[in-house]
Design a protein around this motif. Structure first.
Motif, short mmCIF file in Angstrom:
data_model
loop_
_atom_site.label_atom_id
_atom_site.label_comp_id
_atom_site.label_asym_id
_atom_site.label_seq_id
_atom_site.Cartn_x
_atom_site.Cartn_y
_atom_site.Cartn_z
N ALA A 90 23.54 27.85 -70.69
CA ALA A 90 22.88 26.91 -71.71
C ALA A 90 21.34 27.10 -71.69
O ALA A 90 20.59 27.01 -72.38
N GLU A 91 20.73 27.05 -70.38
CA GLU A 91 19.37 27.13 -70.10
C GLU A 91 18.65 28.33 -70.58
O GLU A 91 17.86 28.46 -71.01
N SER A 92 19.42 29.55 -70.39
CA SER A 92 18.82 30.75 -70.74
C SER A 92 18.94 30.87 -72.36
O SER A 92 17.98 31.21 -72.76
N LEU A 93 20.19 30.48 -72.91
CA LEU A 93 20.14 30.43 -74.35
C LEU A 93 18.88 29.47 -75.05
O LEU A 93 18.08 29.79 -75.92
N ASN A 94 18.76 28.45 -74.31
CA ASN A 94 17.56 27.35 -74.72
C ASN A 94 16.32 28.18 -74.47
O ASN A 94 15.17 27.91 -75.38
N SER A 95 15.89 28.57 -73.41
CA SER A 95 14.77 29.30 -73.39
C SER A 95 14.43 30.65 -74.31
O SER A 95 13.37 30.63 -74.67
N ALA A 96 15.43 31.44 -74.59
CA ALA A 96 15.08 32.36 -75.44
C ALA A 96 14.94 31.82 -76.98
O ALA A 96 13.91 32.19 -77.55
N LEU A 97 15.70 30.80 -77.28
CA LEU A 97 15.77 30.30 -78.61
C LEU A 97 14.10 29.42 -78.74
O LEU A 97 13.60 29.45 -79.78
N ARG A 98 13.78 28.93 -77.75
CA ARG A 98 12.67 28.13 -77.86
C ARG A 98 11.47 29.08 -77.87
O ARG A 98 10.44 28.89 -78.68
N SER A 99 11.42 30.18 -77.05
CA SER A 99 10.49 31.12 -77.20
C SER A 99 10.19 31.75 -78.63
O SER A 99 9.28 31.87 -79.17
N LEU A 100 11.33 32.18 -79.16
CA LEU A 100 11.26 32.68 -80.40
C LEU A 100 10.96 31.53 -81.72
O LEU A 100 10.30 32.03 -82.52
N HIS A 101 11.60 30.33 -81.65
CA HIS A 101 11.36 29.57 -82.72
C HIS A 101 10.55 28.41 -82.72
O HIS A 101 10.06 27.68 -83.70
N GLU A 102 9.91 27.87 -81.33
CA GLU A 102 9.01 26.62 -81.23
C GLU A 102 7.82 26.94 -82.05
O GLU A 102 7.25 26.09 -82.70
N PRO A 103 7.10 28.08 -81.86
CA PRO A 103 5.66 28.53 -82.83
C PRO A 103 6.14 28.02 -84.36
O PRO A 103 5.38 27.45 -84.83
N GLU A 104 7.26 28.46 -84.82
CA GLU A 104 7.45 28.32 -86.05
C GLU A 104 7.93 26.61 -86.45
O GLU A 104 7.27 26.22 -87.74
N ILE A 105 8.21 25.80 -85.39
CA ILE A 105 8.91 24.51 -85.50
C ILE A 105 7.66 23.86 -85.56
O ILE A 105 7.03 22.88 -86.58
N ILE A 106 6.67 24.06 -84.62
CA ILE A 106 5.24 23.49 -84.54
C ILE A 106 4.38 23.79 -85.67
O ILE A 106 3.80 23.03 -86.29
#
Length: 193
Positions: A90-106
């Motif tokens: 779960a931690e690995s999945l969250n890290s990958a998703l955050r890295s990819l999508h956090e800039p778009e969300i911000i």
């Protein structure tokens, strides 16, 4: 704050309301503060060589340490029970998703907040929003409510009343005001009277 009035025009629906000068100033201050928090999060993102090569913007791989920012940028995946492969999955999945999508969300949060600021009546008064503007307002006000609610430690069952002498009592009133502002706008967007 007056209720929102939906007016159907040839160019689409319009949403009209009015803010007192102190309400407009307060909303401007809250939204500007939230933008500052988002900018700080984005600017603290580690450099990525792949971003420099591909132009694909990446973000943090770890969640924010600050509870308020963690509420605005939550994890993408929360396991309902222990994963057979362990919690690292779960931690690995969250890290990958955050890295990819956090800039778009911000960026989406920033655009909504900036649109609110652009359409906010300077000094208060009557104003009118397009449907796109109204959606931006709903999103930006929601983000400010989430941030303030986290600071006030408001739980999932809703807020409890703070004693009048509590140092955050005034902030609770602001939270309630934002709730009413957002609720009336959402009802207008849903065409409820």
């Amino acid at each position: 704050m007056r209720k929102w009035k939906r007016v159907d025009t040839a160019d689409g629906p319009r949403f009209r309301s009015a803010l007192a000068s102190h309400e407009a100033a307060l909303l401007e201050s809250l939204v500007t503060s939230m933008l500052g928090m988002l900018d700080d999060r984005e600017s603290s993102s580690p450099a990525d060589e792949l971003e420099e090569i591909t132009g694909l913007k990446t973000g943090h791989t770890r969640p924010p340490e600050d509870e308020t920012m963690r509420r605005l940028l939550p994890d993408f995946y929360r396991p309902q029970h222990d994963h057979p492969a362990g919690s690292g999955t779960a931690e690995s999945l969250n890290s990958a998703l955050r890295s990819l999508h956090e800039p778009e969300i911000i960026e989406a949060k920033r655009e909504a907040a900036q649109r609110l600021l652009k359409t906010l009546p300077v000094g208060g008064g009557r104003f009118e929003l397009t449907e796109d503007d109204a959606h931006a307002w709903a999103a930006a006000v929601n983000d400010v409510r989430l941030a303030l609610g986290t600071m006030l430690e408001i739980g999932p069952d809703g807020p409890d009343r703070l004693p009048p002498d509590h140092p955050m009592a005034g902030h609770f009133d602001v939270y309630q005001w934002l709730t009413v502002l957002q609720e009336y706008l959402v009802l207008g967007l849903m065409d409820k009277k």
